[in-house]
Design a protein around this motif. Structure first.
Motif, mmCIF file in Angstrom:
data_model
loop_
_atom_site.group_PDB
_atom_site.id
_atom_site.type_symbol
_atom_site.label_atom_id
_atom_site.label_comp_id
_atom_site.label_asym_id
_atom_site.label_seq_id
_atom_site.Cartn_x
_atom_site.Cartn_y
_atom_site.Cartn_z
ATOM 1 N N THR A 239 -13.565 0.232 15.964
ATOM 2 C CA THR A 239 -12.922 0.913 14.840
ATOM 3 C C THR A 239 -12.780 0.016 13.618
ATOM 4 N N LEU A 240 -12.616 -1.292 13.841
ATOM 5 C CA LEU A 240 -12.179 -2.147 12.727
ATOM 6 C C LEU A 240 -13.106 -3.305 12.401
ATOM 7 N N MET A 241 -14.040 -3.649 13.261
ATOM 8 C CA MET A 241 -14.852 -4.838 13.052
ATOM 9 C C MET A 241 -16.274 -4.492 12.625
ATOM 10 N N ASP A 242 -16.666 -5.015 11.465
ATOM 11 C CA ASP A 242 -18.060 -4.878 11.042
ATOM 12 C C ASP A 242 -18.858 -6.087 11.519
ATOM 13 N N ARG B 261 -11.092 -11.090 9.730
ATOM 14 C CA ARG B 261 -10.583 -9.728 9.542
ATOM 15 C C ARG B 261 -9.554 -9.369 10.605
ATOM 16 N N ASP C 176 -4.321 -10.636 5.077
ATOM 17 C CA ASP C 176 -4.694 -9.219 5.184
ATOM 18 C C ASP C 176 -5.426 -8.931 6.486
ATOM 19 N N GLU D 184 2.501 -1.737 10.816
ATOM 20 C CA GLU D 184 1.348 -1.115 10.166
ATOM 21 C C GLU D 184 0.061 -1.915 10.364
ATOM 22 N N ARG E 94 -9.416 -5.108 2.018
ATOM 23 C CA ARG E 94 -9.945 -3.760 2.088
ATOM 24 C C ARG E 94 -8.879 -2.687 2.127
ATOM 25 N N ARG E 95 -7.607 -3.089 2.127
ATOM 26 C CA ARG E 95 -6.569 -2.063 2.215
ATOM 27 C C ARG E 95 -5.238 -2.663 1.802
ATOM 28 N N ALA E 96 -4.334 -1.819 1.377
ATOM 29 C CA ALA E 96 -2.977 -2.271 1.056
ATOM 30 C C ALA E 96 -2.047 -2.052 2.235
ATOM 31 N N SER E 97 -2.328 -1.045 3.020
ATOM 32 C CA SER E 97 -1.516 -0.784 4.209
ATOM 33 C C SER E 97 -2.393 -0.020 5.190
ATOM 34 N N ALA E 98 -1.844 0.239 6.361
ATOM 35 C CA ALA E 98 -2.654 0.935 7.363
ATOM 36 C C ALA E 98 -2.990 2.350 6.918
ATOM 37 N N PHE F 111 -6.234 2.011 5.632
ATOM 38 C CA PHE F 111 -7.009 0.972 6.314
ATOM 39 C C PHE F 111 -8.503 1.275 6.196
ATOM 40 N N ALA F 112 -9.269 0.220 6.090
ATOM 41 C CA ALA F 112 -10.719 0.406 5.991
ATOM 42 C C ALA F 112 -11.321 0.314 7.377
ATOM 43 N N ALA F 113 -11.867 1.403 7.823
ATOM 44 C CA ALA F 113 -12.531 1.405 9.124
ATOM 45 C C ALA F 113 -13.830 0.626 9.026
ATOM 46 N N ALA F 114 -14.330 0.186 10.155
ATOM 47 C CA ALA F 114 -15.656 -0.411 10.193
ATOM 48 C C ALA F 114 -16.669 0.610 9.671
#
Lengths: 408, 408
Positions: free
Chosen positions: A118-121, A175, A206, A235, B3-7, B10-13
């Protein structure tokens, strides 16, 4: 693209070259093979439990089968279990999760893969503990990330994670942070001050965090703390929750990802894609586990404490072995540097084989929890006492003590 | 990398942008919401079963719990189940699989993800059926591949896959073929000649195949065939096996990958990484399913055949609806082009909503099984009769018929 002549030499996808495993399973197989040959084995290698799942959990699952809960269920799990988990996890951590923050999983382990997916590129750097659960390193590499190890150091009364090592290794590509406070294999726990420092680093750089809390409820004294409880961390943390350890349900395969709803929603979409849903009826057992009488887990912890103390007594009476007293997990992580040297072994693996062959005591070493890092000069074992009786501990570790003494 | 200020944002992969889902679950939710409002719903949308799991399977699982099978088990599944699956699948397909060819999974669905993770590199092209199970397309894209659809065409007495479309779209980058003979949603089956042609293409272009055989044992007449049985194909096919449909075990989540040992070994290493092992004790239930009395599945098939025939009778008596008679799966895939036009609907979705609102009959359409391909000008529904009683079929489809007749 003609990559093979037959399946015997099939070309795997390139990512498979980065796939690791849990080498503990090789130790299990080796021990099983020796047992078949008639050797008495004392199994300290696997973090499994020789304790029955509490009866109320079994009964609730069976009632669910009789009640027709053998069909698909919602992808994120049954609402009753999501509610019960949100309530239980919130109460213990001073947080306010609701069902929307919970995605039920077929075990705790799936949370690791789904968090990374979900979160790692590709190319993202991920900080992870070494020594630590070997799947972190394996899946970071498999899904294209860069695994950056931080370590734990032995202090006079406890292990503590190397905060400076974390801070020093953060780069613009970092990240994610994987934190396994209440740590397998060292049983280390952060102090409140250490957790605050981690939270500072997470905010400053971040980061998002996988907080692997598999052992949160497995403790003998004191109270567990979660990074998620600190300001700003709810969060940024996804909690890995599992029923495996607390409720002696390892083989039931049930756990959950708990965290910010936008992340949990993606993880639930991964449930849709990867396995539809966890087993339906065992989730009713899990609701009973969380909401009914807790005498089962209490009795289990009393049993485990007795085992821990017997093991500690023998280990610390053995020359060249020193073991700190942990208040959490069901692992001991003795420093055996003196014993490795007195027996003339040249490293972890030769010491493991010497002891296994001479005494039948089977265990993992530091090397089953990651590659050795630069500058490491101490030797450690991981002894799981979750799957051995007190009598087995006395007999097995007694043999270990006699063996080491014979070299002194 | 901020990539984001909060969840909340959130920026997904990046891969998450390619992740699809099963839109059938949205239909389920919509139907459930209408039911809560008091509307009578006839649930034809979901391929789940309103038939109890056979009692011997439940009993064997319960005995396993009592016998302490609540611990971890081997990553590839218990040996007894691997043996039983190898024997059962080999017998039905004239092959010689052994336990080493079998990796037990928490459902049939996990085989799709693990097949792609093991064999597909980013940029590889994968042929998949459209209409078809939507997870193929979703996971091919999610793991970085290029999803290339082939289609099915309606003939006078059956649906058949577009062999020319497969052949025409093979390029030097084509690496994998996903075949779901005994097809969801059309219930199409290849003839022996068609299977031979597929095998030729596979050999000529050095492909590997996911043979999704989820409905292999769900049939009313004749015998199923597997591509894996053809010369040279055993070494190039991974079979997706599931207990879900044949044994009414959808919510138990148990299946298997069966194929060449080198591929299966990687898939088992993925088990180690992703979920350790499937639930331990339900595997004893599955052994009972395969090796004991088969009256449960036989009775289920008799029940399903009765439902099929009632549904076919009403559908084919409805103006503007024509439905072929399938001998496999528990789906009907009627052509409703005439009815869509006579009711003045402008497409699949408006027809679905019209019928749902007017009659409570809830179903999926062609569009729940992939995007429409160029040149498609017919309209189709998928009606699952696995979760509705004969009385519900008579009442629900009777209302559908009356509704359509009112427009003619």
């Amino acid at each position: 693209m003609n990559r093979r002549a037959s399946a015997a030499d099939f070309a795997a996808a390139q990512r498979v070259a980065h796939l690791g495993t849990e080498t503990v399973f090789a130790v299990s197989s080796e021990a099983a093979a020796l047992a078949v040959q008639g050797k008495t084995i004392y199994p300290f290698h696997l973090g499994d439990l020789n304790i029955a799942t509490p009866e109320n959990i079994v009964e609730a699952s069976l009632r669910a089968i009789r009640d027709g809960k053998t069909t698909y269920c919602p992808n994120a799990g049954i609402p009753q279990l999501r509610d019960a988990l949100a309530e239980d996890v919130s109460r213990a951590r001073g947080l306010d999760y609701t069902a929307g923050n919970v995605s039920v999983q077929p075990g705790g382990k799936p949370v690791i893969a789904k968090f990374l997916l979900t979160l790692m590129d590709p190319g993202d750097e991920v900080l992870y503990p070494n020594p630590g659960f070997p799947i972190y390193d394996s899946l970071i590499g498999f899904f294209g990330g860069v695994a950056v190890p931080y370590t734990y150091a032995e202090g006079s009364d406890r292990f503590h994670l190397d905060l400076d090592g974390i801070a020093r290794q953060i780069t613009p590509r970092t990240r994610l942070l994987i934190l396994n406070d209440l740590h397998n294999p060292t049983a280390a726990e952060c102090t409140p001050v250490e957790l605050e420092r981690i939270a500072e680093l997470v905010l400053e750089h971040d980061l998002l965090v996988l907080s692997d809390e598999a052992y949160f409820d497995v403790r003998f004294a004191g109270a567990s703390r979660s990074l998620a409880s600190l300001p700003g961390m709810r969060e940024r943390c996804v909690i890995l929750y599992t029923f495996s350890k607390k409720y002696a349900m390892t083989g039931w395969r049930l756990g959950a990802a708990i965290g910010p709803k936008p992340i949990i929603d993606v993880i639930t979409t991964l449930n849709v894609n990867i396995e539809s849903c966890p087993n339906h009826f065992v989730q009713y057992g899990a609701v009973a586990a969380l909401t009914e009488d807790q005498s089962g887990p209490r009795e289990m912890m009393a049993t485990l404490k007795g085992r821990r103390d017997v093991a500690l007594g023998i280990l610390n009476a053995t020359p060249g072995i020193n073991c700190l007293t942990p208040e959490t997990t069901f692992y001991l992580y003795p420093n055996v540097t003196g014993a490795v040297k007195s027996t003339g072994c040249d490293g972890h693996e030769s010491f493991r084989r010497l002891v296994l062959d001479a005494t039948g005591v089977s265990f993992c070493t530091r090397l089953h929890f990651g590659h050795a890092l630069e500058g490491e000069d101490q030797y450690y074992l991981r002894l799981a006492y979750s799957g051995v009786s007190t009598a087995q501990i006395q007999e097995g570790l007694g043999k270990l003590k006699t063996l080491i003494e014979s070299y002194n």
